[in-house]
Design a protein around this motif. Sequence first.
Motif, PDB file in Angstrom:
ATOM      1  N   ASP A   1      37.970  25.603   2.240  1.00 12.79           N
ATOM      2  CA  ASP A   1      38.413  26.798   1.520  1.00 12.79           C
ATOM      3  C   ASP A   1      37.502  27.931   1.977  1.00 12.79           C
ATOM      4  O   ASP A   1      36.278  27.850   1.824  1.00 12.79           O
ATOM      5  N   ALA A   2      38.085  28.986   2.547  1.00 12.49           N
ATOM      6  CA  ALA A   2      37.277  30.031   3.197  1.00 12.49           C
ATOM      7  C   ALA A   2      36.250  30.654   2.256  1.00 12.49           C
ATOM      8  O   ALA A   2      35.144  30.993   2.683  1.00 12.49           O
ATOM      9  N   LYS A   3      36.597  30.799   0.978  1.00  9.46           N
ATOM     10  CA  LYS A   3      35.648  31.472   0.080  1.00  9.46           C
ATOM     11  C   LYS A   3      34.383  30.649  -0.128  1.00  9.46           C
ATOM     12  O   LYS A   3      33.320  31.194  -0.448  1.00  9.46           O
ATOM     13  N   PHE A   4      34.502  29.318   0.046  1.00  8.74           N
ATOM     14  CA  PHE A   4      33.326  28.455   0.011  1.00  8.74           C
ATOM     15  C   PHE A   4      32.727  28.269   1.405  1.00  8.74           C
ATOM     16  O   PHE A   4      31.522  28.335   1.602  1.00  8.74           O
ATOM     17  N   ASP A   5      33.608  28.007   2.367  1.00 10.33           N
ATOM     18  CA  ASP A   5      33.159  27.596   3.693  1.00 10.33           C
ATOM     19  C   ASP A   5      32.374  28.671   4.430  1.00 10.33           C
ATOM     20  O   ASP A   5      31.321  28.387   5.029  1.00 10.33           O
ATOM     21  N   VAL A   6      32.868  29.891   4.418  1.00 15.19           N
ATOM     22  CA  VAL A   6      32.284  30.919   5.280  1.00 15.19           C
ATOM     23  C   VAL A   6      30.837  31.242   4.896  1.00 15.19           C
ATOM     24  O   VAL A   6      29.940  31.174   5.744  1.00 15.19           O
ATOM     25  N   PRO A   7      30.537  31.570   3.640  1.00 18.81           N
ATOM     26  CA  PRO A   7      29.121  31.836   3.310  1.00 18.81           C
ATOM     27  C   PRO A   7      28.244  30.602   3.460  1.00 18.81           C
ATOM     28  O   PRO A   7      27.072  30.704   3.837  1.00 18.81           O
ATOM     29  N   LEU A   8      28.813  29.423   3.187  1.00  8.35           N
ATOM     30  CA  LEU A   8      28.043  28.197   3.307  1.00  8.35           C
ATOM     31  C   LEU A   8      27.707  27.896   4.761  1.00  8.35           C
ATOM     32  O   LEU A   8      26.549  27.632   5.113  1.00  8.35           O
ATOM     33  N   LEU A   9      28.709  27.950   5.637  1.00  6.91           N
ATOM     34  CA  LEU A   9      28.476  27.616   7.040  1.00  6.91           C
ATOM     35  C   LEU A   9      27.644  28.683   7.746  1.00  6.91           C
ATOM     36  O   LEU A   9      26.872  28.370   8.660  1.00  6.91           O
ATOM     37  N   LYS A  10      27.784  29.929   7.348  1.00  4.28           N
ATOM     38  CA  LYS A  10      26.940  30.971   7.933  1.00  4.28           C
ATOM     39  C   LYS A  10      25.467  30.631   7.718  1.00  4.28           C
ATOM     40  O   LYS A  10      24.637  30.785   8.625  1.00  4.28           O
ATOM     41  N   LEU A  11      25.146  30.166   6.515  1.00  2.00           N
ATOM     42  CA  LEU A  11      23.772  29.774   6.211  1.00  2.00           C
ATOM     43  C   LEU A  11      23.407  28.466   6.890  1.00  2.00           C
ATOM     44  O   LEU A  11      22.346  28.339   7.512  1.00  2.00           O
ATOM     45  N   ALA A  12      24.296  27.471   6.793  1.00  2.00           N
ATOM     46  CA  ALA A  12      23.991  26.123   7.287  1.00  2.00           C
ATOM     47  C   ALA A  12      23.722  26.095   8.784  1.00  2.00           C
ATOM     48  O   ALA A  12      22.821  25.398   9.254  1.00  2.00           O
ATOM     49  N   LEU A  13      24.492  26.869   9.544  1.00  2.00           N
ATOM     50  CA  LEU A  13      24.365  26.820  10.996  1.00  2.00           C
ATOM     51  C   LEU A  13      23.088  27.482  11.498  1.00  2.00           C
ATOM     52  O   LEU A  13      22.748  27.342  12.681  1.00  2.00           O
ATOM     53  N   GLY A  14      22.376  28.160  10.628  1.00  2.00           N
ATOM     54  CA  GLY A  14      21.091  28.734  11.000  1.00  2.00           C
ATOM     55  C   GLY A  14      19.907  27.904  10.549  1.00  2.00           C
ATOM     56  O   GLY A  14      18.757  28.289  10.800  1.00  2.00           O
ATOM     57  N   LEU A  15      20.176  26.749   9.907  1.00  5.00           N
ATOM     58  CA  LEU A  15      19.096  25.906   9.400  1.00  5.00           C
ATOM     59  C   LEU A  15      18.766  24.790  10.387  1.00  5.00           C
ATOM     60  O   LEU A  15      19.646  24.300  11.099  1.00  5.00           O
TER      61      LEU A  15
END
Length: 398
Positions: free
Chosen positions: A289-303
């Motif tokens: 679900d984009a409203k969950f996925d986008v902010p989550l993955l933006k953060l996750a992919l930088g960790l």
Amino acid sequence: MLDIAEELHRWVEQGRDFAVATVVAVGGSAPRRPGAALAVDADGTAIGSVSGGCVEGAVYDLCRQALEDGGEPVLERFGHSDEDAFAVGLTCGGVMDILVTPVRSGDPAHPVLASALSAAAKGEPAAVARIVSGPAELLGRALLVRPDGTPDGTHEGTYEGTYEGGFGAHPELDRTIAAEAGAFLDAGRTGTLEIGERGSRCGAPLTVLVESSVPPPRMIVFGAIDFASALVRMGKFLGYHVTVCDARPVFTTAARFPEADEVVVEWPHQYLERTPVDARTVLCVLTHDAKFDVPLLKLALGLPVAYVGAMGSRRTHLDRTERLREVGVTELELARLRSPIGLDLGARTPEETALSIASEIVAARRGGSGVPLTGAHTPIHHDVTPERTPAGRIWSVA
């Protein structure tokens, strides 16, 4: 040794003498990795395993002999025998070096090993170092390092300071081994390294086994759906500390995920911002679900985590990657994303999908290709790439 710490800790508390055989190094298609252990007490009771069966009998006899002789630790090599594949050897074609060490209450290393076993049994991070190849006077001792860098042994103080005892007459050797063991502990690794007998590249080489015991790695599953329930069970089976997180309280309940270690009702990206992660953490995004996925993955992919996977169709994946680019996620970061999540197993049910995801996580961790072994000419067991350390070379890690 630390992989059977809970049982060995009970033996120490009961005052039992025992011998422990620990896998030091492996080559080829060996069944167990460095750190795997088999222990035998004075009554002949055995716990643990070093090979899955093919050399257990011979190692058991070595442990019994070590207890009877009361001698020094023994380093033994087991390998495939062309003359008789079912003799004492590895019929799979691998080679294993196994260290057999008697552990008695009066031995110099006993307090150190007892502390290491106690820490590991309680789930506390600790690393124990033992010299497995070198002068006889250095064998049979141990050094324990905790996360603050303080070694325990026959001395007091930190490895940055000066102290007496330890492995021998060269304090620099103790400081160097403590620093190296601390690096292994930080990475949660078990393996061997080679250093000089005075703690540098100079002098006769010593082989040091460092065993690390760390809390289980984390698996964080975002999205409280049926597939998540199956993935939780699979994660626990693989030894992860599993957290389920979703912003929807009606679905995110302990009753729906009884096997999860934690169930968190919170927006996924907000939870990820505040929860600790490390290089062993795996993040599984099942919300699609984009409203969950986008902010989550933006953060996750930088960790600096081990794995980031996201569920969804190929169309969902393309839409999601465009949205991520729009919010500033780089191509290098996007290359880390496993999406659609999992290996191609043809999975349909939640359980099959969980197996697909778990298979990809294992392949990413161990360097596997994910292709069938039948007809392939790739190794069954993949060795981790050697890494350099300040004092020497790690030539076998797990």
